[in-house]
Enzyme design. Sequence first.
Site: not given
Length: 305
Positions: A46-47
């Site tokens: 996930l960013d």
Amino acid sequence: MGKRKSGRPVNGWLIIDKPAGPTSTAVVNKVRWALSAQKAGHSGTLDPEATGILAVALGEATKTVPYVTDADKAYTFTVRLGQATNTDDGEGQVIAQSDARPTDDDIRAALPQFTGDIMQVPPQFSAVKIDGERAYARARAGEDMEIAARPLHVESLALVERPDADTAVLEMVCGKGGYVRSIARDLGAVLGCHAHVLSLRRIWSGPFELEDAIPLSLVEALAKDPALDQHILPVEAGLNDLPEVQCTPEGAAKLLNGNPGMVFAAGDVEYGDEAWASYEGRAIAIGQYRAGELHPSRVMPTNRA
């Protein structure tokens, strides 16, 4: 003799509801430290500014990571209409603007172009490798690159809310390798108004849902406390997409030594299928089923009570 791993042999999954801010790697490292675990990994990045499901695999569960990584995942995300940024999210610099604003019907009419089997160009600021170097490193150096389009399967994409003229909330279910930022960018281009992602939340990942997750703050609060172990899901939780076969005692012994072992298969397992073998309720191997035997490709000797 090989070097002994530090920590304790923790096996299973700890599902984290990741907050905005830390990288996925930082979350994995925090979990590993909090549990004093020998080994940990995750099943899909996930960013840093994204939130939601980050499935952390521990010990023998790391051998099942590919089956969660390859599974579908679902996201809700807010799109800012009227602006494009160099990162395709709110962290970047605005590089184009428009006064045009699509109607709800305009958005709904455009979404089918982004469902099914599509080709998607990853963002300039992404972890894809170009000539051996990460795209984001080259982008930070000011280089404008051509990144090849990649195939992506999008199961569904829907408009779920329109808070105001400038924003739209979408929900997407897609396969491995999808970039939500690219969806927002390309949707803005199709609508003729530019767009980028303001916020992103992963609401499920393969077999794992938000109800399975605990906040990172709880991991920090229970660090080094045996109570944290109560939140660990079993290794088998990551194998929902594979059929199960059960071992005989003799078959289990052979499988644990890396050899084909006799198993009992249900009617939904056919010759050549990939399956996981259980003995006394625990997964001990993953492999290919052939005529009453499992031929192992991964063995999990320490995943036993």
